[in-house]
Design a protein around this motif. Structure first.
Motif, PDB file in Angstrom:
ATOM      1  N   MET A   1       0.858  -1.196   0.000  1.00 35.70           N
ATOM      2  CA  MET A   1       0.000   0.000   0.000  1.00 35.70           C
ATOM      3  C   MET A   1       0.887   1.237   0.000  1.00 35.70           C
ATOM      4  SD  MET A   1      -3.032   1.082   2.644  1.00 35.70           S
ATOM      5  CE  MET A   1      -4.063  -0.291   2.170  1.00 35.70           C
ATOM      6  N   GLN A   2       0.508   2.229  -0.821  1.00 32.22           N
ATOM      7  CA  GLN A   2       1.340   3.409  -0.928  1.00 32.22           C
ATOM      8  C   GLN A   2       0.513   4.646  -1.270  1.00 32.22           C
ATOM      9  OE1 GLN A   2       4.182   2.829  -4.129  1.00 32.22           O
ATOM     10  NE2 GLN A   2       2.671   1.754  -5.370  1.00 32.22           N
ATOM     11  N   ILE A   3       1.186   5.787  -1.291  1.00 35.57           N
ATOM     12  CA  ILE A   3       0.581   7.048  -1.687  1.00 35.57           C
ATOM     13  C   ILE A   3       0.747   7.191  -3.192  1.00 35.57           C
ATOM     14  CG2 ILE A   3       0.745   9.555  -1.463  1.00 35.57           C
ATOM     15  CD1 ILE A   3       1.963   8.995   1.372  1.00 35.57           C
ATOM     16  N   HIS A   4      -0.325   7.544  -3.887  1.00 33.44           N
ATOM     17  CA  HIS A   4      -0.300   7.746  -5.331  1.00 33.44           C
ATOM     18  C   HIS A   4      -0.539   9.230  -5.596  1.00 33.44           C
ATOM     19  CE1 HIS A   4      -0.923   3.313  -5.916  1.00 33.44           C
ATOM     20  NE2 HIS A   4      -1.557   3.471  -4.765  1.00 33.44           N
ATOM     21  N   VAL A   5       0.417   9.922  -6.197  1.00 37.73           N
ATOM     22  CA  VAL A   5       0.296  11.356  -6.457  1.00 37.73           C
ATOM     23  C   VAL A   5      -0.077  11.554  -7.923  1.00 37.73           C
ATOM     24  CG1 VAL A   5       1.413  13.594  -6.352  1.00 37.73           C
ATOM     25  CG2 VAL A   5       2.018  11.835  -4.679  1.00 37.73           C
ATOM     26  N   ILE A   6      -1.296  12.013  -8.167  1.00 39.55           N
ATOM     27  CA  ILE A   6      -1.811  12.238  -9.518  1.00 39.55           C
ATOM     28  C   ILE A   6      -1.503  13.677  -9.923  1.00 39.55           C
ATOM     29  CG2 ILE A   6      -3.916  12.388 -10.899  1.00 39.55           C
ATOM     30  CD1 ILE A   6      -5.115  10.242  -9.031  1.00 39.55           C
ATOM     31  N   HIS A   7      -0.807  13.850 -11.047  1.00 43.72           N
ATOM     32  CA  HIS A   7      -0.412  15.198 -11.465  1.00 43.72           C
ATOM     33  C   HIS A   7      -0.035  15.180 -12.946  1.00 43.72           C
ATOM     34  CE1 HIS A   7       4.043  14.766 -11.966  1.00 43.72           C
ATOM     35  NE2 HIS A   7       3.739  13.629 -11.396  1.00 43.72           N
ATOM     36  N   GLU A   8       0.389  16.356 -13.461  1.00 46.57           N
ATOM     37  CA  GLU A   8       0.898  16.425 -14.839  1.00 46.57           C
ATOM     38  C   GLU A   8       2.024  17.452 -14.958  1.00 46.57           C
ATOM     39  OE1 GLU A   8       0.249  19.493 -16.781  1.00 46.57           O
ATOM     40  OE2 GLU A   8      -0.370  20.115 -14.769  1.00 46.57           O
ATOM     41  N   ASN A   9       2.627  17.819 -13.845  1.00 47.39           N
ATOM     42  CA  ASN A   9       3.687  18.822 -13.869  1.00 47.39           C
ATOM     43  C   ASN A   9       4.834  18.375 -12.970  1.00 47.39           C
ATOM     44  OD1 ASN A   9       5.333  21.111 -13.552  1.00 47.39           O
ATOM     45  ND2 ASN A   9       3.614  22.493 -13.878  1.00 47.39           N
ATOM     46  N   ALA A  10       5.891  17.860 -13.589  1.00 47.76           N
ATOM     47  CA  ALA A  10       7.010  17.312 -12.827  1.00 47.76           C
ATOM     48  C   ALA A  10       7.700  18.376 -11.982  1.00 47.76           C
ATOM     49  CB  ALA A  10       8.015  16.669 -13.777  1.00 47.76           C
TER      50      ALA A  10
ATOM     51  N   GLY B   1       1.091  10.985   5.012  1.00 43.87           N
ATOM     52  CA  GLY B   1       1.596   9.860   5.787  1.00 43.87           C
ATOM     53  C   GLY B   1       0.610   9.427   6.857  1.00 43.87           C
ATOM     54  N   GLY B   2      -0.058  10.414   7.467  1.00 44.33           N
ATOM     55  CA  GLY B   2      -1.061  10.090   8.472  1.00 44.33           C
ATOM     56  C   GLY B   2      -2.242   9.349   7.890  1.00 44.33           C
ATOM     57  N   GLU B   3      -2.659   9.742   6.689  1.00 42.03           N
ATOM     58  CA  GLU B   3      -3.766   9.055   6.029  1.00 42.03           C
ATOM     59  C   GLU B   3      -3.380   7.628   5.651  1.00 42.03           C
ATOM     60  OE1 GLU B   3      -7.083  10.265   5.572  1.00 42.03           O
ATOM     61  OE2 GLU B   3      -6.070  11.340   7.193  1.00 42.03           O
ATOM     62  N   LEU B   4      -2.146   7.444   5.198  1.00 41.89           N
ATOM     63  CA  LEU B   4      -1.684   6.099   4.860  1.00 41.89           C
ATOM     64  C   LEU B   4      -1.625   5.220   6.108  1.00 41.89           C
ATOM     65  CD1 LEU B   4      -0.619   4.322   2.517  1.00 41.89           C
ATOM     66  CD2 LEU B   4       1.687   5.046   3.177  1.00 41.89           C
ATOM     67  N   ALA B   5      -1.157   5.792   7.209  1.00 41.25           N
ATOM     68  CA  ALA B   5      -1.077   5.031   8.456  1.00 41.25           C
ATOM     69  C   ALA B   5      -2.470   4.653   8.961  1.00 41.25           C
ATOM     70  CB  ALA B   5      -0.337   5.847   9.513  1.00 41.25           C
ATOM     71  N   ARG B   6      -3.431   5.542   8.746  1.00 38.09           N
ATOM     72  CA  ARG B   6      -4.798   5.251   9.186  1.00 38.09           C
ATOM     73  C   ARG B   6      -5.372   4.064   8.417  1.00 38.09           C
ATOM     74  NH1 ARG B   6      -9.732   6.655   7.573  1.00 38.09           N
ATOM     75  NH2 ARG B   6      -8.938   7.988   5.902  1.00 38.09           N
ATOM     76  N   LEU B   7      -5.056   3.982   7.111  1.00 38.57           N
ATOM     77  CA  LEU B   7      -5.543   2.873   6.298  1.00 38.57           C
ATOM     78  C   LEU B   7      -4.728   1.618   6.482  1.00 38.57           C
ATOM     79  CD1 LEU B   7      -6.306   4.651   2.897  1.00 38.57           C
ATOM     80  CD2 LEU B   7      -7.906   4.037   4.693  1.00 38.57           C
ATOM     81  N   HIS B   8      -3.461   1.800   6.845  1.00 38.65           N
ATOM     82  CA  HIS B   8      -2.520   0.673   6.913  1.00 38.65           C
ATOM     83  C   HIS B   8      -1.821   0.723   8.265  1.00 38.65           C
ATOM     84  CE1 HIS B   8       0.086  -2.470   5.775  1.00 38.65           C
ATOM     85  NE2 HIS B   8       1.060  -1.753   5.226  1.00 38.65           N
ATOM     86  N   PRO B   9      -2.437   0.191   9.332  1.00 37.10           N
ATOM     87  CA  PRO B   9      -1.900   0.347  10.700  1.00 37.10           C
ATOM     88  C   PRO B   9      -0.456  -0.097  10.851  1.00 37.10           C
ATOM     89  CG  PRO B   9      -4.111  -0.554  10.762  1.00 37.10           C
ATOM     90  CD  PRO B   9      -3.703  -0.539   9.308  1.00 37.10           C
ATOM     91  N   ALA B  10       0.024  -1.010  10.011  1.00 34.52           N
ATOM     92  CA  ALA B  10       1.400  -1.481  10.142  1.00 34.52           C
ATOM     93  C   ALA B  10       2.395  -0.362   9.898  1.00 34.52           C
ATOM     94  CB  ALA B  10       1.662  -2.619   9.167  1.00 34.52           C
TER      95      ALA B  10
ATOM     96  N   PRO C   1      -5.297   0.000  -7.704  1.00 33.87           N
ATOM     97  CA  PRO C   1      -4.414  -0.377  -6.596  1.00 33.87           C
ATOM     98  C   PRO C   1      -4.895   0.213  -5.271  1.00 33.87           C
ATOM     99  CG  PRO C   1      -3.383   1.271  -7.999  1.00 33.87           C
ATOM    100  CD  PRO C   1      -4.612   0.819  -8.714  1.00 33.87           C
ATOM    101  N   ALA C   2      -4.419  -0.349  -4.187  1.00 32.52           N
ATOM    102  CA  ALA C   2      -4.777   0.153  -2.862  1.00 32.52           C
ATOM    103  C   ALA C   2      -3.896   1.350  -2.508  1.00 32.52           C
ATOM    104  CB  ALA C   2      -4.608  -0.954  -1.824  1.00 32.52           C
ATOM    105  N   GLY C   3      -4.334   2.117  -1.525  1.00 32.76           N
ATOM    106  CA  GLY C   3      -3.514   3.215  -1.042  1.00 32.76           C
ATOM    107  C   GLY C   3      -4.283   4.511  -0.928  1.00 32.76           C
ATOM    108  N   VAL C   4      -3.528   5.584  -0.757  1.00 35.12           N
ATOM    109  CA  VAL C   4      -4.066   6.942  -0.674  1.00 35.12           C
ATOM    110  C   VAL C   4      -3.752   7.642  -1.986  1.00 35.12           C
ATOM    111  CG1 VAL C   4      -3.887   9.171   0.500  1.00 35.12           C
ATOM    112  CG2 VAL C   4      -3.790   7.049   1.824  1.00 35.12           C
ATOM    113  N   PHE C   5      -4.757   8.225  -2.609  1.00 34.60           N
ATOM    114  CA  PHE C   5      -4.599   8.898  -3.885  1.00 34.60           C
ATOM    115  C   PHE C   5      -4.739  10.402  -3.673  1.00 34.60           C
ATOM    116  CE2 PHE C   5      -5.755   4.620  -4.747  1.00 34.60           C
ATOM    117  CZ  PHE C   5      -5.099   4.267  -5.924  1.00 34.60           C
TER     118      PHE C   5
END
Length: 319
Positions: free
Chosen positions: A1-10, A305-314, A44-48
């Motif tokens: 599980m991970q954070i997915h950052v949706i964007h179009e500007n590097a 990171g807090g949102e990811l931890a909330r979804l993924h307690p590990a 995929p799972a994670g925070v988007f």
């Protein structure tokens, strides 16, 4: 599980990428300009985190926002955690829908006239603004691009017939009341941009608009960085302030909650009588590195990171 950052500007992603890496957070970069998506399969799972910009078309990513709307619907349909979901994107790409939502929340916006048809702009300016000062802006813009002040309708007509005119990507123009802030001290007219993370106020930046409307008080334009396109004395252009009017802040936070917006920069201006007008909600906001430095860490990385931890307690040991 991970954070997915949706964007179009590097370029806009670099500071956040560095902060996510510094926090040791697992994340991936979704450069969402084109691609193939199997909508019959689960995402995929994670925070988007949706950072799609209204100005994506100015970087040759003409349909990136439309693609993102479809992808967000896919994610939402599978119950994925989205920061700045479909409603946020809808308001990001339409000033008219922004203003309707702001007014519904009891937040004053400048008088605005929607015009469909370039040939109707001059007559509309004369009719609705008495041939006086008026701001022309695209309904879908970003970074202040295409925002121009005209003191007379004749000057607007010259611009529309000249080589600098660029039609708005959605075909819709806005004519807007010109609100001039009083000049206080050495700075020019000031606007204020209030930044919010997790739907809560974080800090604000006062911006000197003397040199125009193309503003970027953001991660690619540090307060002391002369690269920023708004002028040659950037420290005077951007001043970080710690708070804004309490009642206005409360209305902004209620507006964000009602529209499922968790990350935003909201811009407002006060006229000589002290009346405040809110004229832009930017859901692709970038945070100023000086303000981040004050806190000693990235507020955005910490929130994600807090949102990811909330979804993924590990992963609760990382935030």
């Amino acid at each position: 599980m991970q954070i997915h950052v949706i964007h179009e500007n590097a370029a806009w992603l670099e500071p956040l990428a560095g902060a996510l890496d510094a926090e040791g957070l697992p994340w991936r970069d979704w450069f969402l300009d084109r691609g193939v998506f199997d909508l019959s399969a689960p995402p995929p799972a994670g925070v988007f985190y949706n950072r799609m910009s209204a100005s994506s078309h100015t970087r040759d990513h003409r349909y990136a926002a439309e693609l993102t709307a479809s992808v967000l619907a896919w994610l939402a349909g599978h119950g994925r955690r989205i920061v700045n979901g479909p409603r946020a994107l809808d308001l990001e790409i339409s000033k008219t829908r922004q203003y309707a939502a702001l007014e519904a929340a009891g937040i004053r916006t400048p008088r605005t006239v929607l015009v469909a048809g370039k040939d109707q702009l001059v007559a509309a300016a004369r009719r609705h603004f008495d041939d006086g000062p008026v701001i022309l802006k695209p309904n879908r813009g970003g970074k202040g691009l295409g925002v121009r002040l005209f003191h007379r309708a004749e000057a607007l007509a010259d611009y529309l017939d000249g080589p600098d005119y660029q039609p708005p990507v959605d075909g819709l123009h806005l004519l807007q009341q010109y609100v001039r802030a009083p000049v206080i001290g050495p700075a020019g007219p000031l606007i204020t941009r209030a930044e919010f993370i997790g739907g809560r106020f974080l800090y604000a930046v006062e911006v000197d608009t003397s040199d125009g409307f193309e503003l970027c008080p953001a991660d690619v334009c540090a307060v002391d960085d002369a690269f920023c396109p708004v002028g040659e004395e950037p420290r005077a252009k951007f001043t970080i302030i710690d708070d804004i009017n309490a009642a206005l802040k409360q209305r902004y936070e209620a507006f964000l909650a009602a529209n499922d917006i968790e990350v935003a920069g909201i811009e407002f201006i006060a006229d000589g009588d002290g009346t405040t007008y809110t004229y832009d909600v930017n859901t692709n906001t970038n945070y100023n590195p000086e303000a981040e430095g004050r806190a000693g860490r990235s507020a955005m990385a910490g929130f994600l990171g807090g949102e990811l931890a909330r979804l993924h307690p590990a992963r609760r040991g990382i935030s």
